[in-house]
Design a protein around this motif. Structure first.
Motif, mmCIF file in Angstrom:
data_model
loop_
_atom_site.group_PDB
_atom_site.id
_atom_site.type_symbol
_atom_site.label_atom_id
_atom_site.label_comp_id
_atom_site.label_asym_id
_atom_site.label_seq_id
_atom_site.Cartn_x
_atom_site.Cartn_y
_atom_site.Cartn_z
ATOM 1 N N ARG A 175 0.835 -1.213 0.000
ATOM 2 C CA ARG A 175 0.000 0.000 0.000
ATOM 3 C C ARG A 175 0.867 1.260 0.000
ATOM 4 N NH1 ARG A 175 -3.228 -2.931 3.727
ATOM 5 N NH2 ARG A 175 -2.425 -1.721 5.498
ATOM 6 N N TRP A 177 3.993 1.516 -1.065
ATOM 7 C CA TRP A 177 4.740 1.626 -2.320
ATOM 8 C C TRP A 177 3.853 2.161 -3.442
ATOM 9 C CZ3 TRP A 177 9.790 0.760 -1.475
ATOM 10 C CH2 TRP A 177 10.655 0.889 -2.570
ATOM 11 N N ALA A 178 2.602 1.726 -3.440
ATOM 12 C CA ALA A 178 1.677 2.167 -4.491
ATOM 13 C C ALA A 178 1.419 3.674 -4.433
ATOM 14 C CB ALA A 178 0.366 1.404 -4.372
ATOM 15 N N PRO A 181 4.643 6.455 -7.022
ATOM 16 C CA PRO A 181 5.004 6.025 -8.379
ATOM 17 C C PRO A 181 6.399 6.478 -8.800
ATOM 18 C CG PRO A 181 3.402 7.816 -8.443
ATOM 19 C CD PRO A 181 3.496 7.373 -7.006
ATOM 20 N N ILE A 200 -3.705 -4.805 -4.801
ATOM 21 C CA ILE A 200 -2.857 -3.625 -4.917
ATOM 22 C C ILE A 200 -1.988 -3.789 -6.154
ATOM 23 C CG2 ILE A 200 -1.043 -2.254 -3.831
ATOM 24 C CD1 ILE A 200 -2.098 -3.328 -1.123
ATOM 25 N N ALA A 202 0.460 -1.481 -9.073
ATOM 26 C CA ALA A 202 1.092 -0.225 -9.461
ATOM 27 C C ALA A 202 2.148 -0.537 -10.502
ATOM 28 C CB ALA A 202 1.706 0.471 -8.249
ATOM 29 N N ILE A 205 5.412 -1.927 -9.111
ATOM 30 C CA ILE A 205 5.358 -3.132 -8.270
ATOM 31 C C ILE A 205 5.297 -4.355 -9.175
ATOM 32 C CG2 ILE A 205 4.045 -4.459 -6.582
ATOM 33 C CD1 ILE A 205 3.053 -1.845 -5.394
#
Length: 340
Positions: A175, A177-178, A181, A200, A202, A205
């Motif tokens: 969460r 890390w998302a 960006p 999750i 991104a 990721i």
């Protein structure tokens, strides 16, 4: 009674991950010291019996009359029990040693703790926990596999090995890390995603859920300069020690026992924002704001600083690997000298 040339029986579950590594690494280190070593792998039925009050009562009776009982077929001078007290084997050796993981040491184990002659502690934290319960404890530390591969090019990316564990802080990490960006790619290897957690995704990721073969896993471990190991707690922490072994700059929580393995000269420590408990262990939940600041600080390091931290990590791993058999040998010899 002195034990001049002890035979050791290592007893534990082979679960295909951490516990299987424990069995193999302990056996190898003891054999390296010249001991006769046997390995007893616990099956599902034996695991159930450990929790049976009736079985524990029978064990207590056997211990009271152990001198008159015929020994178990896996008879040894010293039993070394991994993670749990495998009570049905207590009367099958002269001396019983436990190598516990506090977070999995449950009420059934605690009931039989008095039958353990000495606890060998993987960490100073474990030593403190079991001394507080009145046990005789000796620090031995532990070891992990050497996953280093100098041929793999390193990149300023991040890696997180969740494996089968639910204790690695993985969902919160994803969460956070998302939300960034601008950060480099985070590769996550996870045996199975939490079905109760929201999906999750991104662009930065790379989430690998399911089986990853060992060669690919080793490549991934060596590719990223930074490893994120935000465990709630650890009995030892194979994925932390493996990260140090590949020379990664390792990030973990600034709490015991994780901060015994990672110090600021070979990684980064993140503050915790709350605590909990699991059996005998305290659990720690990382502070998201401090984690974000920590990542920003790591990305600002010069190449020379990264190289120094990496070298320090690898150096610590090799020294621990070199001294682990010696610590075990001294622990066995102490039992031989004391007769218990």
């Amino acid at each position: 009674m002195a034990i001049p040339k002890p035979t050791l029986n290592i007893i534990g579950k082979a679960n295909g991950v951490g516990l299987s590594r424990d069995l193999a690494l302990l056996e190898s280190a003891l054999r390296e010291s010249g001991y006769d070593v046997r390995v007893t792998k616990i099956d599902a039925a034996q695991a159930r019996r450990r929790r049976s009050p009736w079985s524990q009562l029978l064990v207590r009776c056997a211990l009271l009359r152990r001198r008159f009982f015929r020994r178990h077929p896996t008879d040894a001078s010293i039993n070394v029990m991994l993670e749990h007290v495998w009570s049905e084997y207590l009367s099958a050796a002269d001396v019983n040693v436990a190598i516990p993981n506090p977070e999995w040491f449950d009420v059934h184990d605690r009931r039989m703790l008095g039958a353990i002659d000495v606890v060998w502690a993987k960490t100073a934290y474990t030593q403190q926990v079991f001394e507080s319960h009145g046990s005789r404890v000796r620090y031995t530390g532990f070891d992990s596999d050497d996953r280093h591969d100098a041929a793999v090019p390193r990149h300023a990316t991040f890696f997180h090995l969740a494996g089968k564990s639910s204790m690695k802080g993985t969902d919160r990490l994803l969460r956070v890390w998302a939300r960034h960006p601008e950060w480099p790619v985070l590769t996550v290897v996870q045996h199975q995603a939490d079905t109760n957690a929201p999906e999750i995704a991104a662009a930065n990721i790379d989430r690998r859920v399911g089986y990853v073969d060992d060669g690919e896993l080793r490549r991934l471990q060596n590719t990223s300069q930074f490893h994120l190991c935000l465990s709630l707690t650890e009995g030892w922490g194979h994925y932390i020690v493996e990260a140090l072994g590949v020379g990664a700059i390792t990030v973990t929580i600034d709490a015991a026992p994780m901060n015994e393995l990672v110090t600021c000269d070979r990684g980064a420590l993140v503050r915790h924002e709350s605590v909990g408990a699991q059996r005998l262990a305290t659990t720690y939940y990382f502070d998201e704001g401090h984690f974000e600041a920590t990542v920003a600080g790591l990305l600002a390091l010069t190449e020379a600083q990264r190289t120094q931290l990496s070298q320090n990590s690898r150096r610590w791993f090799l020294e621990n690997q070199r001294t682990f058999p010696q610590r075990l040998r001294e622990a066995v010899e102490a039992l031989a000298e004391s007769g218990a």
